[in-house]
Structure formats: C-alpha cells, structure tokens
Design an enzyme around this catalytic site. Structure first.
Site, short mmCIF file in Angstrom:
data_model
loop_
_atom_site.label_atom_id
_atom_site.label_comp_id
_atom_site.label_asym_id
_atom_site.label_seq_id
_atom_site.Cartn_x
_atom_site.Cartn_y
_atom_site.Cartn_z
N SER A 210 5.75 -11.81 -2.27
CA SER A 210 5.95 -11.05 -1.03
C SER A 210 4.68 -10.26 -0.70
CB SER A 210 7.16 -10.13 -1.18
OG SER A 210 7.51 -9.58 0.07
N ASN A 211 4.77 -9.25 0.12
CA ASN A 211 3.59 -8.44 0.47
C ASN A 211 4.00 -7.01 0.75
OD1 ASN A 211 4.15 -8.16 3.44
ND2 ASN A 211 4.14 -10.40 3.24
#
Ligand code: C5P
Length: 397
Positions: A210-211
């Site tokens: 993810s980020n």
C-alpha cells in the site's frame, strides 16, 4: 459584506478579550447584528456591560436566568447566526470544542450552530505550540472550523512569539471573506466521482502493498463539491476519515476494485476527480495461505494494474476529468505529460520537495496546470486547496 449579517461573538477567558470590544465595534460598524456569548471566566477580563453596550444586545453567559428562569436557547441562537466567531479562543475552549464538551453556553451554541464557525486563538506561545493544542486545532480544521491564525509578537507574559490574537481588523476581514465564500449551489444537478485514499494489494491473507495516502485531499474535494450542491460518489480506498456529510461513499480495497467501481459509474457522471494513490503494481498472484519465511531472500512478482484515470480519460467526452501528480523530479514535464496522456482537463501537481505538502498533513502546496497555464498556489489547508480545485472545475464546466 457584513451588512445585515447575524454574528455571534463568543468571548473566552483570555487577556486578549480586551480586543473583543474593538472587534465588536468594527462588526457593528460594518452593519452586522452582533450577539455576544461569554464564558463565565471571560467576565473577569471584560465586563458584560461594555460588551452589551457595544453590541446593543444583552450578553449571554448562563443557560438560564436564575432570577426569572428564562432560558437562553443555544439552539435558537445557533440557528439565528450567519457566522459564529469565537475571539479570543483559549486553549481550553479549543480543546473542549475539539472533543465536543458542552459545559457552558458558548460551547453548546457551538455544537448547535449550523453556520460557518471561525476561531481566533489567543494564548502564550508554548501553549499554542504544544502538540495537544496543535492536535486540537487540526481536528477543528477537519471539522470545518476556520482558524484565524494568531500573529507573532509580544505576549501578555512578556514572552515574544506566536499566540497573539489576530488584530480585530484582520478578524473582521476573515469573517467577511468567510461569509462571501458561502457559495450558491452552483453545481446543483451535477454528479462527480472522487477517488481518494490508498489502495491495498494483497500478497497473502495477512500482507499487502500500500502507500502513505491519508485520503484527506480527496475527502476535502468531495466535501467542497457537495457544499456547492453537487452529488458526489466517493470511491474510497483505505483511510481513517469519516464520510463527509451528504456524500455517497463506496469502499474499495485494490486498484482493480477501484477501477471497476469507477468505470461503471463514470457514464452517468459529469466528471471525476482522481485523488486516490492507486498502486501501479500488484502481486501476480495472491497466495491462498500465509507465505512461510524461508532461509534466503525472496521476491514477489508484480504485474501492472490498470490505470483508472487513463481509462476514464478515453471515455470522457464532454465530462471533466481532474488528475493529481505527485512528483519527486522533473515535476513540470512529468505533470504535463500526464495531463496529455490521461486526457485530464487539468492536473494538480504536488511536489514532495516542499515543506507542508504531500500525503499525511492537513496542508498542501500545489500548482494547477492545464494546457494553457500553470498557477502556483501558496501553502494552505487541504480544504482551501479543494476550493481552488472546484473553482477551476466550475470554470471548465
Ligand atoms: O501516473 P500516476 O500514477 O502518477 O498518475 C496520477 C494520477 O492518476 C492520479 O490522479 C491518480 O489518482 C491516477 N491514477 C489512477 N489509476 C492508476 C494510477 C493513477 O487513476 N492506476
């Protein structure tokens, strides 16, 4: 601008309350009708007699008058107001507002008010800089409260720094701007998709890629569009944010889910604002069981995800399409390239190199770039950035 406007002036127990007298005079002088609400402690700093005389209205402090039992209705007061201005606002009152404490009339009125609310903090520099205060201010900002920033200067303590209440004239101007901003429902009848937050690409049942996107920028855009009368469908990846009032939210996890959710809805929309931080790569396959660690290193094979923005760009026709670009190098050239490739009407460039810009904070520094021009905006809250973005959408429509 303030002629005929109903303003509640809330005063809390700070030495800066002496400036509230001047502030009240300026508001009345500008044609506003002012009702003053004070906290019990505020009476120690400026007398109700002074404020009643200047505002031409009785002062409200208690929930009811003990002499005759007459009730001071915070609900009625909240509905009467076009703007609720709390100046000065102490650290204590800000903390209570941030958490919803309602132990005096000034605070119950805040919880009842449907109008725009502005606060002008006043306190000593260390109190202002304290993480608790800053956290409360950030939360209030998130809740839509307008913060009229204090100025730097000499403080009552003799210390010099940030925390001095903004000057009355500046506060009046901020309130006038706030009321002028109360936009007509210029986007009534329009429907927008907004993507926001981070996507999650599963590796196995427990791990993912993810980020750092918080979703704050996209949620602010959704909120601004709604405030102008648009119908908004917010296609949201992972965030910790509450759904803005009046917004339809569709939760998705992966880039592919987001793609599907956007594509089926785009046809009957008038436009889309692509704020989400979408993964560019996803694992080629998701392991059914938790991957066991072995002795050596490991690699995960990734495949490209579909570019949602580019797909909508292909189908857009007369619709408005707005993209974001977060670049760490060659920002202008990359943003322009993206603008063309994805067929955006304009692109919002945020540079990670500028302090106050980017993923997790409440502020951003952006440039709006279309085929004709680049407009650089200064550091401002994400809510303010959203206003500029939606102004440009209105221009394009
Ligand atoms: O190409 P890049 O990821 O830098 O482009 C950023 C813009 O494209 C953002 O508006 C983002 O929301 C959108 N995007 C998308 N789908 C992807 C990748 C990016 O909608 N798969």
């Amino acid at each position: 601008m303030l002629k005929g406007k109903h303003i509640i002036l809330g005063i809390t127990g700070s030495i800066a309350a002496y400036k509230s007298a001047v502030l009240c005079r300026l508001l009345v002088g500008a044609g506003a009708e002012v009702k003053v609400v004070m906290t019990p402690l505020a009476k120690q700093f400026i007398t109700p007699l002074t404020m009643a005389t200047l505002s031409k209205n009785p002062i409200l402090v208690d929930f009811f008058n003990p002499e005759n039992g007459e009730w001071n209705s915070h609900v009625k007061l909240g509905l009467w107001a076009d703007c609720y201005l709390i100046a000065p606002a102490t650290a204590n009152t800000l903390a209570k507002m941030a958490t919803g404490v309602a132990d005096n009339l000034l605070l119950t009125t805040y919880l009842s008010a449907r109008c725009p609310v502005a606060v002008a903090p006043a306190m000593d520099l260390d109190m202002y800089a304290h993480r608790a205060t800053q956290r409360n201010l950030a939360r209030l900002r998130e809740n839509g409260v307008n913060i009229i920033a204090p100025a730097a200067g000499e403080l009552a303590s003799g210390l010099v720094g940030n925390g001095r209440m903004a000057e009355p004239q500046d506060i009046v101007e901020a309130v006038a701007a706030l009321l002028a901003e109360k936009k007509k429902p210029t986007l009534e009848g329009k429907h927008f998709l907004v993507t926001a937050g981070a996507t999650i690409e599963a590796i196995d049942p427990v791990r993912y890629i993810s980020n750092h996107s918080s979703g704050k920028m996209g949620y602010a855009v959704a909120e601004e569009l709604t405030s102008r009368g648009a119908r908004v469908t917010l296609i949201s990846g992972r965030t910790a944010l509450d759904t803005p009032k009046g917004v339809e939210r569709v939760d998705v996890l992966s880039a592919e889910d987001m793609y599907q959710a956007c594509v089926v809805r785009f046809d009957e929309a008038d436009g889309a604002v692509m704020c989400a931080a979408v993964a560019d790569y996803t694992p080629q396959s998701v392991a059914q069981e938790k991957i066991k660690k072995g002795e050596g290193d490991m690699a995960i094979a990734l495949k490209r995800t579909r570019d949602i923005a580019a797909e909508l760009g292909q189908r857009k026709g007369q619709r408005i399409l707005v993209g974001f670009a977060m670049e760490t190098q060659n920002e202008q050239a990359n943003a322009e390239d993206k603008l063309r490739r994805k067929n955006f009407d304009f692109i919002v460039l945020n540079s990670l190199r500028v302090e106050g810009a980017g993923f997790r904070g409440d502020t951003n520094v952006v440039s709006l770039i279309d085929a004709a021009e680049r407009k650089d905006l200064p550091l401002m809250s994400k809510r303010e950035v959203a206003k500029h973005i939606v102004d440009k959408i209105e221009e394009k429509l």
